[in-house]
Design an enzyme around this catalytic site. Sequence first.
Site, PDB file in Angstrom:
ATOM      1  CG  ASP A  13      34.624 -29.626  38.407  1.00  0.00           C
ATOM      2  OD1 ASP A  13      35.288 -29.066  39.418  1.00  0.00           O
ATOM      3  OD2 ASP A  13      34.455 -30.816  38.205  1.00  0.00           O
ATOM      4  N   GLY A  40      36.790 -27.336  44.437  1.00  0.00           N
ATOM      5  CA  GLY A  40      38.236 -26.864  43.882  1.00  0.00           C
ATOM      6  C   GLY A  40      38.420 -25.904  42.916  1.00  0.00           C
ATOM      7  CG  HIS A  41      36.369 -22.488  43.496  1.00  0.00           C
ATOM      8  ND1 HIS A  41      35.383 -21.619  44.159  1.00  0.00           N
ATOM      9  CD2 HIS A  41      35.418 -23.521  42.679  1.00  0.00           C
ATOM     10  CE1 HIS A  41      34.324 -22.048  44.030  1.00  0.00           C
ATOM     11  NE2 HIS A  41      34.211 -23.377  43.248  1.00  0.00           N
ATOM     12  CD  GLN A 222      30.040 -28.517  45.467  1.00  0.00           C
ATOM     13  OE1 GLN A 222      29.080 -27.612  46.134  1.00  0.00           O
ATOM     14  NE2 GLN A 222      31.219 -28.646  45.848  1.00  0.00           N
ATOM     15  CB  THR A 297      40.489 -28.697  41.656  1.00  0.00           C
ATOM     16  OG1 THR A 297      40.261 -28.127  40.371  1.00  0.00           O
ATOM     17  CG2 THR A 297      41.589 -27.697  42.045  1.00  0.00           C
ATOM     18  CG  LEU A 330      35.175 -20.585  22.514  1.00  0.00           C
ATOM     19  CD1 LEU A 330      33.981 -21.503  22.460  1.00  0.00           C
ATOM     20  CD2 LEU A 330      34.748 -18.922  22.271  1.00  0.00           C
TER      21      LEU A 330
HETATM   22  P1  IMP Z   1      30.116 -35.024  47.583  1.00  0.00           P
HETATM   23  O1  IMP Z   1      29.633 -33.583  47.199  1.00  0.00           O
HETATM   24  O2  IMP Z   1      31.574 -35.154  47.873  1.00  0.00           O
HETATM   25  O3  IMP Z   1      29.352 -35.557  48.297  1.00  0.00           O
HETATM   26  O4  IMP Z   1      29.970 -35.699  45.980  1.00  0.00           O
HETATM   27  C1  IMP Z   1      28.585 -35.901  45.438  1.00  0.00           C
HETATM   28  C2  IMP Z   1      28.781 -35.719  43.868  1.00  0.00           C
HETATM   29  O5  IMP Z   1      29.138 -34.195  43.445  1.00  0.00           O
HETATM   30  C3  IMP Z   1      30.056 -36.595  43.296  1.00  0.00           C
HETATM   31  O6  IMP Z   1      29.640 -37.110  42.012  1.00  0.00           O
HETATM   32  C4  IMP Z   1      31.092 -35.572  43.164  1.00  0.00           C
HETATM   33  O7  IMP Z   1      32.155 -35.890  42.378  1.00  0.00           O
HETATM   34  C5  IMP Z   1      30.480 -34.105  42.757  1.00  0.00           C
HETATM   35  N1  IMP Z   1      31.199 -32.939  43.158  1.00  0.00           N
HETATM   36  C6  IMP Z   1      31.289 -32.426  44.458  1.00  0.00           C
HETATM   37  N2  IMP Z   1      31.817 -31.393  44.437  1.00  0.00           N
HETATM   38  C7  IMP Z   1      32.091 -31.161  43.350  1.00  0.00           C
HETATM   39  C8  IMP Z   1      32.852 -30.016  42.589  1.00  0.00           C
HETATM   40  O8  IMP Z   1      33.317 -29.050  43.125  1.00  0.00           O
HETATM   41  N3  IMP Z   1      32.877 -30.250  41.193  1.00  0.00           N
HETATM   42  C9  IMP Z   1      32.409 -31.293  40.472  1.00  0.00           C
HETATM   43  N4  IMP Z   1      31.893 -32.121  41.046  1.00  0.00           N
HETATM   44  C10 IMP Z   1      31.669 -32.143  42.441  1.00  0.00           C
END
Ligand code: IMP
Length: 430
Positions: A13, A40-41, A222, A297, A330
Amino acid sequence: MPAVVIVGAQWGDEGKGKITDLLAQDAEYIVRYQGGNNAGHTVVVGDETFKLHLIPSGILYSDKVCLIGNGVVIDPEVLLEELTSLEKRGISTANLLISERAHVIMEYHRLLDRLEEADRTEKIGTTGRGIGPCYVDKVARSGIRMVEFIDQGLLRERLKQVLPGKNRLLKAMYNNEGFELDDLLARCQPLAQQLKNRVGDTTAVVNRALAEGKNVLFEGAQGTLLDVDHGTYPFVTSSSASSGGAPTGSGAPVTCIDKVIGVMKAYCTRVGEGPFPTELRDRTGDEIRVRGNEFGTTTGRPRRCGWLDGVALKYAVEVNGMNGLALTLLDVLDGFEKVKVCTGYKHGDQILERPPASLKVLRECEPVYAELPGWPVGSCKKAKSYEELPKEAKGYVEFIEELTGIPVVMVSVGPGREDTFVRSKIFEDR
Ligand code: IMP
């Protein structure tokens, strides 16, 4: 071979979608290489907001080739919804190609994700999209790839092999009745039909592009601290979210990569569970959440917020081989009297400069902060160039550069394309 990788330098994020969108102007190919619709972009173009989960952000330009690489896991329903929604808004998706080697998130993966999470005594806080179980099957060699998914005969054969095992697991562990082969096949068929013509050899396409000297942008999802190897395991996602994922997840050779740009927020956030040394469970944290609109998102969950973690950031620079940082949001720090950056983790009488592998140790750590002067309310937000930023905000940027040893090449102070100040060019002029 101008190839640039965009990676998240924190817990996801960080604003990668927005930075990718901007860099995509100078790229001909944009490639997603890992993750799935857990990502989520958000990209803002004029007064339109696009939320993308699977499709590379480059899709918003009509003349770019967008690839979903073999390292991505694909939920066909979600992909089709995303395609339809883009088409409805007048965005052409004709240039999207999906790797035949990408693994497919099946209904039982989504179900297992939820059941496994509910069963965990210590929750991970997954997005519940079936990401982990799909990658588990990939590594266990029980997965279904796009090439099988789009061929009814091959899909039936694969499901005959793997479905009985899934059903036994569902029954024994969760007393769930599982899935009937013909029903499941019938539900897959229309999805496969609609995706069929978009599936192909993306590895060949990306390698051809590189050989022709085209600009290729690899879009990570991620962040480094969620990487299955380098993150805060087990509170991670199931893929290689760091730059190493780009070659394996696309089939482009590791030797092709020229630059790695890490995207970081001016502070830190984390969604889901897991250690977060600089988390602020107070009014400052709440203020950052509201100002930064820190709600997921993908799941809408409120994000946990905290000061910038310089220890984790330096580690991310190292693990990814970053050459530059793109600093986002920022403006969210506008108006704080002081801003803090964690420069070490205090553990007992030791100061750690690298994140420990042991979560027990990490949880026992206290952040050591450097305090920097804040800057006036609204001052970054209204800046139209890097030069117009208040001197304290520029001081913050310079502090990050000194801490990490690499330049901050982009700074953003708002959601629009015009709110990002590019300090040095990422793709060379040709
Ligand atoms: P999973 O990817 O759904 O298996 O989730 C594993 C962990 O990664 C969890 O803590 C999610 O909240 C986090 N996570 C997965 N995708 C994202 C992302 O795009 N942004 C932030 N956290 C993510």
